[in-house]
Design a protein around this motif. Sequence first.
Motif, PDB file in Angstrom:
ATOM      1  N   GLY A 114      40.930  50.388  32.486  1.00  5.07           N
ATOM      2  CA  GLY A 114      41.154  48.967  32.223  1.00  5.07           C
ATOM      3  C   GLY A 114      42.605  48.646  31.898  1.00  5.07           C
ATOM      4  N   GLN A 115      42.936  47.355  31.992  1.00  2.00           N
ATOM      5  CA  GLN A 115      44.327  46.918  31.829  1.00  2.00           C
ATOM      6  C   GLN A 115      44.921  47.285  30.477  1.00  2.00           C
ATOM      7  OE1 GLN A 115      41.957  45.333  33.358  1.00  2.00           O
ATOM      8  NE2 GLN A 115      42.656  43.805  34.840  1.00  2.00           N
ATOM      9  N   LEU A 116      44.118  47.242  29.425  1.00  8.01           N
ATOM     10  CA  LEU A 116      44.662  47.491  28.089  1.00  8.01           C
ATOM     11  C   LEU A 116      44.918  48.967  27.817  1.00  8.01           C
ATOM     12  CD1 LEU A 116      42.790  44.864  25.882  1.00  8.01           C
ATOM     13  CD2 LEU A 116      45.210  44.934  26.490  1.00  8.01           C
ATOM     14  N   THR A 117      44.565  49.854  28.757  1.00  8.38           N
ATOM     15  CA  THR A 117      45.019  51.250  28.607  1.00  8.38           C
ATOM     16  C   THR A 117      46.521  51.341  28.866  1.00  8.38           C
ATOM     17  OG1 THR A 117      44.555  51.809  30.924  1.00  8.38           O
ATOM     18  CG2 THR A 117      42.780  52.159  29.328  1.00  8.38           C
ATOM     19  N   ASP A 133      29.734  50.015  31.712  1.00  5.47           N
ATOM     20  CA  ASP A 133      29.428  51.146  32.594  1.00  5.47           C
ATOM     21  C   ASP A 133      30.688  51.635  33.303  1.00  5.47           C
ATOM     22  OD1 ASP A 133      26.784  51.007  31.916  1.00  5.47           O
ATOM     23  OD2 ASP A 133      26.202  49.789  33.644  1.00  5.47           O
ATOM     24  N   LEU A 134      31.597  50.707  33.605  1.00  4.73           N
ATOM     25  CA  LEU A 134      32.836  51.074  34.301  1.00  4.73           C
ATOM     26  C   LEU A 134      33.961  51.404  33.327  1.00  4.73           C
ATOM     27  CD1 LEU A 134      34.302  51.216  37.087  1.00  4.73           C
ATOM     28  CD2 LEU A 134      34.976  48.836  36.706  1.00  4.73           C
ATOM     29  N   ARG A 135      34.103  50.607  32.265  1.00  6.63           N
ATOM     30  CA  ARG A 135      35.269  50.738  31.389  1.00  6.63           C
ATOM     31  C   ARG A 135      34.971  51.384  30.032  1.00  6.63           C
ATOM     32  NH1 ARG A 135      38.750  50.589  35.370  1.00  6.63           N
ATOM     33  NH2 ARG A 135      39.302  48.506  36.152  1.00  6.63           N
ATOM     34  N   SER A 136      33.744  51.722  29.757  1.00 10.92           N
ATOM     35  CA  SER A 136      33.289  52.374  28.525  1.00 10.92           C
ATOM     36  C   SER A 136      32.983  51.350  27.433  1.00 10.92           C
ATOM     37  CB  SER A 136      34.296  53.397  27.998  1.00 10.92           C
ATOM     38  OG  SER A 136      35.233  52.810  27.132  1.00 10.92           O
ATOM     39  N   ALA A 139      39.205  53.695  39.068  1.00  5.57           N
ATOM     40  CA  ALA A 139      40.650  53.940  39.174  1.00  5.57           C
ATOM     41  C   ALA A 139      41.444  52.673  39.452  1.00  5.57           C
ATOM     42  CB  ALA A 139      40.926  54.969  40.265  1.00  5.57           C
ATOM     43  N   ILE A 140      40.795  51.511  39.497  1.00  6.10           N
ATOM     44  CA  ILE A 140      41.447  50.229  39.769  1.00  6.10           C
ATOM     45  C   ILE A 140      41.445  49.406  38.473  1.00  6.10           C
ATOM     46  CG2 ILE A 140      41.315  48.140  41.183  1.00  6.10           C
ATOM     47  CD1 ILE A 140      39.476  49.732  43.098  1.00  6.10           C
ATOM     48  N   THR A 141      42.493  48.688  38.171  1.00  4.56           N
ATOM     49  CA  THR A 141      43.866  48.800  38.635  1.00  4.56           C
ATOM     50  C   THR A 141      44.613  49.861  37.812  1.00  4.56           C
ATOM     51  OG1 THR A 141      44.373  46.979  37.125  1.00  4.56           O
ATOM     52  CG2 THR A 141      44.021  46.403  39.388  1.00  4.56           C
ATOM     53  N   ILE A 154      38.471  43.765  38.009  1.00  2.00           N
ATOM     54  CA  ILE A 154      39.723  43.172  37.528  1.00  2.00           C
ATOM     55  C   ILE A 154      39.505  42.449  36.192  1.00  2.00           C
ATOM     56  CG2 ILE A 154      41.568  41.541  38.064  1.00  2.00           C
ATOM     57  CD1 ILE A 154      41.032  42.145  41.036  1.00  2.00           C
ATOM     58  N   PHE A 155      38.450  41.643  36.116  1.00  2.00           N
ATOM     59  CA  PHE A 155      38.118  41.000  34.846  1.00  2.00           C
ATOM     60  C   PHE A 155      37.283  41.898  33.941  1.00  2.00           C
ATOM     61  CE2 PHE A 155      39.329  37.257  37.255  1.00  2.00           C
ATOM     62  CZ  PHE A 155      39.953  36.466  36.301  1.00  2.00           C
ATOM     63  N   ASN A 156      36.790  43.028  34.477  1.00  2.00           N
ATOM     64  CA  ASN A 156      36.042  44.023  33.694  1.00  2.00           C
ATOM     65  C   ASN A 156      34.784  43.436  33.052  1.00  2.00           C
ATOM     66  OD1 ASN A 156      38.217  46.000  34.083  1.00  2.00           O
ATOM     67  ND2 ASN A 156      39.364  44.743  32.615  1.00  2.00           N
ATOM     68  N   ARG A 157      34.097  42.556  33.764  1.00  2.00           N
ATOM     69  CA  ARG A 157      32.895  41.924  33.245  1.00  2.00           C
ATOM     70  C   ARG A 157      31.692  42.240  34.139  1.00  2.00           C
ATOM     71  NH1 ARG A 157      34.417  37.871  29.406  1.00  2.00           N
ATOM     72  NH2 ARG A 157      36.629  38.238  28.972  1.00  2.00           N
ATOM     73  N   GLU A 158      30.521  41.939  33.615  1.00  9.52           N
ATOM     74  CA  GLU A 158      29.304  42.032  34.405  1.00  9.52           C
ATOM     75  C   GLU A 158      29.087  40.729  35.175  1.00  9.52           C
ATOM     76  OE1 GLU A 158      25.994  42.986  31.968  1.00  9.52           O
ATOM     77  OE2 GLU A 158      26.708  45.005  31.471  1.00  9.52           O
ATOM     78  N   ILE A 159      28.473  40.846  36.364  1.00  2.00           N
ATOM     79  CA  ILE A 159      28.142  39.655  37.135  1.00  2.00           C
ATOM     80  C   ILE A 159      27.075  38.857  36.381  1.00  2.00           C
ATOM     81  CG2 ILE A 159      27.176  38.801  39.299  1.00  2.00           C
ATOM     82  CD1 ILE A 159      29.853  40.057  39.718  1.00  2.00           C
TER      83      ILE A 159
END
Length: 462
Positions: A304-307, A242-245, A298-300, A51-56
């Motif tokens: 990513g949100q800005l798409t 890795d998830l959002r490019s 595929a979430i959300t 959701i925040f598209n960040r690394e832990i």
Amino acid sequence: FFVHRSTDPDTSILIPSWPYISLVLLFTNFFINISGYIYLYKLWKHSITVIFNREIPKTIYGRIPSLAVHLSMLRPLQILFRLMTARFRVLPDIIILGEVRCGTTTFCHHLVHGGDGKKIINGCHPPFCLWKHPELDQKETFYFVGHYLGMVDPSFTFKDNEMVLYKSFGKPFFTFDGCAQYLTSPTCAYLIAEAYRLRKEPPPILVACVRDPVTQAISWWRYENNAMIWGSQMNLEYWNTDLRSKYYPPKSIKEACEFSSSKQIQELYEKAEKIVQAYTKDEQRGIHRGIFSLPSWAITWPGGQLTGIGRNGYFSSNIKRYELVFSNVFPSKSNNSSITPAESKLKYVNVVPLSSGKNNNRRMQEVLIRIMMQVRTRQALLSASSSNLEKMILLKKEQGKGETDPQSLEGGGDHVHRNAGVKLAQSNMEPTESDLKQLKLIFQEDTNLLYDLCGIQLFENE
């Protein structure tokens, strides 16, 4: 756990030993709390990465700020309780599909509270939200976009709102879910329709809140960029590339438009849609596969949100997807005469422009009554009490001739505007005049198609 009441074993009666019962209760309480914290930890990791598209953060010290925020905002035990009792709940009568930054929060406020001192709807039971946030609570479940660790299984019906027993109290009752992310999602239409098909229920009343797509895109750009600052304040330094490019997040609204229309993002949206299409067509899915969850990418929104910049404003295309999916699942539904706008060619989706709830209480009241007339029809099909249904709309019948006439409403009262837009914290990222021209060109064709679908001009007063 039991003791003998008499010294004679042959005549004694076994009764509970209260110290042992206390011990059982203590361990039960301990187990429940441990389960809640484990689930909270999983939700925290899911939220940070997806959701925040960040690394832990790599260190314990670095994780403390975001853990503290999620501890104060999430409801893990309530989620687990609803997981266990989902089968005893009811599906929403109304689903507000979005779009983001188009007045969905204001619309839901009117459903729950009214808005001008003249509440005209009764019996609303707002949905559960996993987030304790003033603009999200009692509004949206986020279920079908995967906030619950990706779980979106339509057969599980977790997004039910209130116990079925409420209906037996002889009072007006209806429920809704107002998740603004549903409309653009490539997967939600299929999952929502499947949930109602499996329950053998009529389709829900669908509502799409819309506004001028250019101002919508700008408002969403500002909102998301300010939200990203919030993530940085929680010590979330590195993006989950890795998830959002590696191209996320885009640095300008122009880059966001190019990113959302790129081949990479287009393929992600198509792939997500195909996964859910295949799942909903598989009649044997529940036997061997367990609970269905969306993959993290595929979430959300895929990418990513800005798409959503450049996609959320394609109202016509997104609404048509719902019309097509629901017409395939519920082909016998005839065009509802009370759908809004009245000139609409649509059968399933009510289109509500932002101007209906902004400085225009009379128009909002008209829209709400049309929506509630559809709820009344839907609940009649579910054998609900007709006397209860009459109590949903709180207007005196002396105003009309039996049925409430939306045209007989009086305006006035203070208007409500929830979750209003704000300026960018980083003023150098504000869209330029060139960006505005580009956005107008991007959305012009789809806007004309939307006007054709609805039969009226929707954005003249914005």
